[in-house]
Design a protein around this motif. Sequence first.
Motif, PDB file in Angstrom:
ATOM      1  N   THR A  10      59.582  41.903  59.602  1.00 20.91           N
ATOM      2  CA  THR A  10      58.420  42.719  59.239  1.00 20.91           C
ATOM      3  C   THR A  10      57.941  43.523  60.453  1.00 20.91           C
ATOM      4  O   THR A  10      57.637  42.946  61.505  1.00 20.91           O
ATOM      5  CB  THR A  10      57.303  41.813  58.674  1.00 20.91           C
ATOM      6  OG1 THR A  10      57.837  41.111  57.560  1.00 20.91           O
ATOM      7  CG2 THR A  10      56.089  42.614  58.251  1.00 20.91           C
ATOM      8  N   SER A  35      56.717  34.584  59.661  1.00 13.58           N
ATOM      9  CA  SER A  35      57.442  35.592  58.890  1.00 13.58           C
ATOM     10  C   SER A  35      58.656  34.989  58.210  1.00 13.58           C
ATOM     11  O   SER A  35      59.473  34.335  58.861  1.00 13.58           O
ATOM     12  CB  SER A  35      57.889  36.727  59.817  1.00 13.58           C
ATOM     13  OG  SER A  35      58.650  37.675  59.109  1.00 13.58           O
ATOM     14  N   GLN A  36      58.757  35.175  56.925  1.00 10.07           N
ATOM     15  CA  GLN A  36      59.935  34.704  56.197  1.00 10.07           C
ATOM     16  C   GLN A  36      61.158  35.466  56.691  1.00 10.07           C
ATOM     17  O   GLN A  36      62.143  34.884  57.126  1.00 10.07           O
ATOM     18  CB  GLN A  36      59.732  34.912  54.686  1.00 10.07           C
ATOM     19  CG  GLN A  36      60.813  34.320  53.778  1.00 10.07           C
ATOM     20  CD  GLN A  36      62.104  35.117  53.730  1.00 10.07           C
ATOM     21  OE1 GLN A  36      63.193  34.560  53.930  1.00 10.07           O
ATOM     22  NE2 GLN A  36      62.035  36.404  53.516  1.00 10.07           N
ATOM     23  N   SER A  37      61.090  36.806  56.618  1.00 11.41           N
ATOM     24  CA  SER A  37      62.265  37.633  56.928  1.00 11.41           C
ATOM     25  C   SER A  37      62.550  37.717  58.421  1.00 11.41           C
ATOM     26  O   SER A  37      63.685  37.913  58.835  1.00 11.41           O
ATOM     27  CB  SER A  37      62.046  39.051  56.399  1.00 11.41           C
ATOM     28  OG  SER A  37      60.946  39.649  57.079  1.00 11.41           O
ATOM     29  N   GLU A  96      50.818  40.779  42.282  1.00  6.60           N
ATOM     30  CA  GLU A  96      52.043  41.477  42.676  1.00  6.60           C
ATOM     31  C   GLU A  96      53.116  41.469  41.596  1.00  6.60           C
ATOM     32  O   GLU A  96      53.882  42.415  41.500  1.00  6.60           O
ATOM     33  CB  GLU A  96      52.599  40.967  44.017  1.00  6.60           C
ATOM     34  CG  GLU A  96      53.165  39.584  44.003  1.00  6.60           C
ATOM     35  CD  GLU A  96      53.712  39.166  45.365  1.00  6.60           C
ATOM     36  OE1 GLU A  96      54.303  39.999  46.065  1.00  6.60           O
ATOM     37  OE2 GLU A  96      53.554  37.990  45.723  1.00  6.60           O
ATOM     38  N   CYS A 100      51.727  38.831  57.913  1.00 10.09           N
ATOM     39  CA  CYS A 100      51.341  39.731  56.818  1.00 10.09           C
ATOM     40  C   CYS A 100      51.458  38.989  55.481  1.00 10.09           C
ATOM     41  O   CYS A 100      52.295  38.101  55.326  1.00 10.09           O
ATOM     42  CB  CYS A 100      52.286  40.927  56.732  1.00 10.09           C
ATOM     43  SG  CYS A 100      52.305  41.957  58.187  1.00 10.09           S
ATOM     44  N   GLY A 101      50.653  39.407  54.531  1.00  5.58           N
ATOM     45  CA  GLY A 101      50.784  38.957  53.138  1.00  5.58           C
ATOM     46  C   GLY A 101      50.751  37.443  52.986  1.00  5.58           C
ATOM     47  O   GLY A 101      49.888  36.755  53.530  1.00  5.58           O
ATOM     48  N   THR A 102      51.713  36.950  52.249  1.00  5.02           N
ATOM     49  CA  THR A 102      51.789  35.520  51.973  1.00  5.02           C
ATOM     50  C   THR A 102      51.904  34.700  53.253  1.00  5.02           C
ATOM     51  O   THR A 102      51.304  33.625  53.367  1.00  5.02           O
ATOM     52  CB  THR A 102      52.998  35.262  51.033  1.00  5.02           C
ATOM     53  OG1 THR A 102      52.661  35.776  49.742  1.00  5.02           O
ATOM     54  CG2 THR A 102      53.337  33.798  50.920  1.00  5.02           C
ATOM     55  N   VAL A 108      61.252  38.889  45.256  1.00  2.45           N
ATOM     56  CA  VAL A 108      60.336  39.589  46.165  1.00  2.45           C
ATOM     57  C   VAL A 108      59.076  38.753  46.413  1.00  2.45           C
ATOM     58  O   VAL A 108      58.600  38.654  47.543  1.00  2.45           O
ATOM     59  CB  VAL A 108      60.015  41.002  45.614  1.00  2.45           C
ATOM     60  CG1 VAL A 108      58.803  41.592  46.310  1.00  2.45           C
ATOM     61  CG2 VAL A 108      61.224  41.921  45.801  1.00  2.45           C
ATOM     62  N   ALA A 109      58.552  38.161  45.374  1.00  6.35           N
ATOM     63  CA  ALA A 109      57.354  37.332  45.549  1.00  6.35           C
ATOM     64  C   ALA A 109      57.738  36.037  46.258  1.00  6.35           C
ATOM     65  O   ALA A 109      58.607  35.295  45.824  1.00  6.35           O
ATOM     66  CB  ALA A 109      56.733  37.023  44.194  1.00  6.35           C
ATOM     67  N   SER A 110      57.078  35.789  47.346  1.00  3.80           N
ATOM     68  CA  SER A 110      57.401  34.639  48.176  1.00  3.80           C
ATOM     69  C   SER A 110      56.812  33.361  47.579  1.00  3.80           C
ATOM     70  O   SER A 110      55.634  33.301  47.248  1.00  3.80           O
ATOM     71  CB  SER A 110      56.830  34.889  49.571  1.00  3.80           C
ATOM     72  OG  SER A 110      57.244  33.887  50.441  1.00  3.80           O
ATOM     73  N   LYS A 127      49.836  36.369  44.324  1.00  2.00           N
ATOM     74  CA  LYS A 127      51.030  36.102  43.503  1.00  2.00           C
ATOM     75  C   LYS A 127      50.868  36.746  42.140  1.00  2.00           C
ATOM     76  O   LYS A 127      51.752  37.416  41.638  1.00  2.00           O
ATOM     77  CB  LYS A 127      51.163  34.587  43.357  1.00  2.00           C
ATOM     78  CG  LYS A 127      52.428  33.879  43.536  1.00  2.00           C
ATOM     79  CD  LYS A 127      53.295  34.045  44.721  1.00  2.00           C
ATOM     80  CE  LYS A 127      53.098  35.114  45.691  1.00  2.00           C
ATOM     81  NZ  LYS A 127      53.735  35.071  46.954  1.00  2.00           N
TER      82      LYS A 127
HETATM   83  C1  F6R Z   1      54.219  38.271  48.870  1.00  2.00           C
HETATM   84  C2  F6R Z   1      55.162  38.639  49.918  1.00  2.00           C
HETATM   85  C3  F6R Z   1      54.682  39.447  51.072  1.00  2.00           C
HETATM   86  C4  F6R Z   1      55.267  38.893  52.377  1.00  2.00           C
HETATM   87  C5  F6R Z   1      54.919  39.812  53.551  1.00  2.00           C
HETATM   88  C6  F6R Z   1      55.423  39.255  54.875  1.00  2.00           C
HETATM   89  O1  F6R Z   1      54.826  37.486  47.894  1.00  2.00           O
HETATM   90  O2  F6R Z   1      56.304  38.301  49.850  1.00  2.00           O
HETATM   91  O3  F6R Z   1      53.286  39.480  51.122  1.00  2.00           O
HETATM   92  O4  F6R Z   1      54.771  37.613  52.582  1.00  2.00           O
HETATM   93  O5  F6R Z   1      55.481  41.074  53.336  1.00  2.00           O
HETATM   94  O6  F6R Z   1      56.801  39.134  54.877  1.00  2.00           O
HETATM   95  P1  F6R Z   1      57.543  38.276  55.955  1.00  2.00           P
HETATM   96  O7  F6R Z   1      57.122  36.866  55.757  1.00  2.00           O
HETATM   97  O8  F6R Z   1      58.998  38.481  55.703  1.00  2.00           O
HETATM   98  O9  F6R Z   1      57.114  38.783  57.307  1.00  2.00           O
END
Ligand code: F6R
Length: 363
Positions: free
Chosen positions: A107, A102-104, A243, A55-57, A153-155, A240
Amino acid sequence: EKGGYPHFMLKEIFEQPSAFSNTVSPRLRDGKIDLGIELTDEQLKNFKQIHIVACGTAMHAGIVGRYLIEKLARIPVNVDVASEFRYRDPILNKEDLVIIISQSGETADTLAAMRLAKKHGAHTLAVVNVVGSSIAREADSVLYTWAGPEIAVASTKAYTVQLSVMYLLAFKLGLCKGTLSQADAVALIDELAGIPVQLQSILGHAEEYKAIAEKYCHAEDMFFIGRGLDYALSQEGSLKLKEISYIHSEAYAAGELKHGTISLITDGVPVIALATQQRLCEKMVSNIKEVKARGADVLFICYEGYGDCSEFADSVIALPQSNDLFAPLLSIIPMQLFAYYVALLKGCDVDKPRNLAKSVTVE
Ligand code: F6R
């Protein structure tokens, strides 16, 4: 805890050279790539199709991944937004590799998409930053990014290390497939290892990007355009900006503008045009001239030594010369800093933009 920086976002932008080294160096040994996953070269060679889901970034990192893998390993790759992938009855086979980014690692849609892929018997490979997160625990294989905690919050740094892993994966797959020669791989690995030094030098231009942000921060709409890898980066640059600064912005494949969106280009509308892909540069410049003729205020992002662009560019950001394949790692820095400074100048809450959460655990 912000290490002297006014915001986590700025701190994290500046941590990118070390985050990159921490992610890449442990996987490189004597010109060889060791991903540290249990998949054998034989298994890697036999994947018929790759799906990248995020998702997203993280999804934007996947788009760059598709370019790299298709170019270097010649395996078909599709990239999907997790919330779409899971509901469209995707065609998944046991011979497929599903890369989850996924960073976190929490998601909700991304986790559900991974479970779906597992159910179909595909091999799931997670690219995750948070150690021990749900996605990391459930994936068949895990490739950790070592960005350290990302608080804003912004990745930013998480994206860059996700990209770094896409390069490693593309090189490795290319080597296993035999589409990338050992000699070419050694040269590419060498260049990848040199990226942190280039990142550091680009970060040294932050004040310059701030001055450019001052010029554009009053805009109501902005457009990011590019072709190929530059289009992938346009999408991330645009996300970026919107958001954290709340400026409406859209990313367009430069060749697609004339099919509708160009009607929105009027006097003074900023267009951020990326042109790092030599092969596409001429086409790109003709697209820029099209928007210029409609009154656009063009911010041109190119390599140093581009030559005279005064005919179509109102402002210029010049990146150090590089192999076009690695340009995404460089062009992302000015775009992150541009978004940061625009948001700052507008008085926005940079680290905690409205309506957004760091980890999206609702579907
Ligand atoms: C944008 C941002 C979001 C995440 C997205 C996925 O700056 O942070 O678009 O990239 O919500 O999140 P993760 O990578 O944690 O699954």
